[in-house]
Write an enzyme that holds these catalytic residues in place. Structure first.
Site, PDB file in Angstrom:
ATOM      1  N   ARG A  60     -48.228 -38.846 -39.286  1.00  0.00           N
ATOM      2  CA  ARG A  60     -47.276 -39.068 -40.386  1.00  0.00           C
ATOM      3  C   ARG A  60     -46.698 -40.471 -40.379  1.00  0.00           C
ATOM      4  O   ARG A  60     -46.288 -40.988 -41.423  1.00  0.00           O
ATOM      5  CB  ARG A  60     -46.167 -38.005 -40.339  1.00  0.00           C
ATOM      6  CG  ARG A  60     -46.690 -36.625 -40.715  1.00  0.00           C
ATOM      7  CD  ARG A  60     -45.618 -35.561 -40.552  1.00  0.00           C
ATOM      8  NE  ARG A  60     -45.184 -35.361 -39.180  1.00  0.00           N
ATOM      9  CZ  ARG A  60     -45.814 -34.598 -38.287  1.00  0.00           C
ATOM     10  NH1 ARG A  60     -46.909 -33.960 -38.621  1.00  0.00           N
ATOM     11  NH2 ARG A  60     -45.353 -34.480 -37.057  1.00  0.00           N
ATOM     12  N   GLU A  97     -42.767 -33.509 -27.165  1.00  0.00           N
ATOM     13  CA  GLU A  97     -41.778 -32.429 -27.232  1.00  0.00           C
ATOM     14  C   GLU A  97     -42.463 -31.060 -27.118  1.00  0.00           C
ATOM     15  O   GLU A  97     -42.005 -30.191 -26.424  1.00  0.00           O
ATOM     16  CB  GLU A  97     -40.999 -32.512 -28.555  1.00  0.00           C
ATOM     17  CG  GLU A  97     -39.841 -31.535 -28.633  1.00  0.00           C
ATOM     18  CD  GLU A  97     -39.254 -31.404 -30.032  1.00  0.00           C
ATOM     19  OE1 GLU A  97     -39.691 -32.103 -30.941  1.00  0.00           O
ATOM     20  OE2 GLU A  97     -38.353 -30.572 -30.192  1.00  0.00           O
TER      21      GLU A  97
HETATM   22  P1  AMP Z   1     -41.622 -37.623 -29.127  1.00  0.00           P
HETATM   23  O1  AMP Z   1     -42.762 -38.343 -28.485  1.00  0.00           O
HETATM   24  O2  AMP Z   1     -41.138 -36.470 -28.316  1.00  0.00           O
HETATM   25  O3  AMP Z   1     -40.513 -38.578 -29.538  1.00  0.00           O
HETATM   26  O4  AMP Z   1     -42.195 -36.950 -30.455  1.00  0.00           O
HETATM   27  C1  AMP Z   1     -42.384 -37.693 -31.611  1.00  0.00           C
HETATM   28  C2  AMP Z   1     -43.668 -37.340 -32.277  1.00  0.00           C
HETATM   29  O5  AMP Z   1     -43.883 -35.939 -32.337  1.00  0.00           O
HETATM   30  C3  AMP Z   1     -43.663 -37.858 -33.700  1.00  0.00           C
HETATM   31  O6  AMP Z   1     -44.929 -38.471 -33.927  1.00  0.00           O
HETATM   32  C4  AMP Z   1     -43.471 -36.641 -34.567  1.00  0.00           C
HETATM   33  O7  AMP Z   1     -44.387 -36.626 -35.617  1.00  0.00           O
HETATM   34  C5  AMP Z   1     -43.692 -35.448 -33.650  1.00  0.00           C
HETATM   35  N1  AMP Z   1     -42.546 -34.542 -33.575  1.00  0.00           N
HETATM   36  C6  AMP Z   1     -41.850 -34.243 -32.448  1.00  0.00           C
HETATM   37  N2  AMP Z   1     -40.913 -33.323 -32.680  1.00  0.00           N
HETATM   38  C7  AMP Z   1     -40.988 -33.040 -33.994  1.00  0.00           C
HETATM   39  C8  AMP Z   1     -40.245 -32.161 -34.858  1.00  0.00           C
HETATM   40  N3  AMP Z   1     -39.254 -31.396 -34.394  1.00  0.00           N
HETATM   41  N4  AMP Z   1     -40.577 -32.130 -36.157  1.00  0.00           N
HETATM   42  C9  AMP Z   1     -41.572 -32.915 -36.643  1.00  0.00           C
HETATM   43  N5  AMP Z   1     -42.317 -33.744 -35.879  1.00  0.00           N
HETATM   44  C10 AMP Z   1     -42.023 -33.814 -34.571  1.00  0.00           C
END
Ligand code: AMP
Length: 175
Positions: A60, A97
């Site tokens: 995205r 996550e």
């Molecule tokens: P992080 O590496 O944990 O900061 O996760 C960020 C990435 O995971 C981004 O590329 C987001 O597209 C996706 N992402 C993580 N958590 C969510 C969420 N709750 N809703 C949508 N996308 C998420």
């Protein structure tokens, strides 16, 4: 315009316990898409833009980064999941996550040393993805102007972790 109205919460996607923040309604609205593009760029917009590159993180992040690049006449560079880029790449491991770990890649000639870059993604959660992207760009010698996100999930500590990269951080909507 209240951009928050264009994000739909989807509980339990892609797995139980995750509240997925769906930005597709924001993309469906030309006004909201235009507004979020401006908001993403606002704190970073440099005076000289000749050499600027906007880096989007799969998947995205591509959508917002490409819109930003076109709006401000900058180049676009994709950071992708492992095995998707066709030429020589450098790689970085990261954790997520809702998944254990993954690999991000960038073409090794995507950015020139000293080139100013802005990193874009839809969501800042734990920060692992953005940190991996920043590490890749630092390896290539890029000048990191900042990281900008449509959504920041404040409870997950991404901003604190990303501070280790010494890069300005901006988010448009906070939860
Ligand atoms: P992080 O590496 O944990 O900061 O996760 C960020 C990435 O995971 C981004 O590329 C987001 O597209 C996706 N992402 C993580 N958590 C969510 C969420 N709750 N809703 C949508 N996308 C998420």
């Amino acid at each position: 315009m209240n951009l928050r109205e264009y994000v739909k919460d989807v509980p339990g996607f892609p797995q139980p316990g995750i509240m997925f923040r769906d930005v597709t309604p924001m993309l469906q609205s030309p006004d909201a898409f235009g507004e979020v593009t401006k908001c993403l760029a606002k704190p970073f917009w440099p005076e000289r833009t000749d050499n600027l590159c906007v880096v989007g993180i799969e998947a995205r992040g591509f959508i917002f980064a490409a819109a930003l690049a076109r709006e401000y006449r900058a180049g676009f560079v994709p950071v992708r999941k492992a095995g998707k880029l066709p030429r020589r790449t450098i790689k970085e491991c990261y954790s997520l996550e809702y998944r254990e770990s993954d690999v991000l890649e960038i073409h090794e000639d995507a950015v020139r040393p000293g080139q100013p870059v802005l990193v874009v993604d839809d969501v800042l959660a734990t920060g692992g993805t953005a940190i991996a992207a920043c590490k890749l760009l630092k390896k290539l010698g890029a000048h990191l102007l900042g990281c900008t996100f449509v959504i920041e999930l404040e409870g997950l500590g991404g901003r604190a972790s990303l501070r280790a990269m010494h890069v300005p951080i901006h988010s448009v909507i906070k939860y």
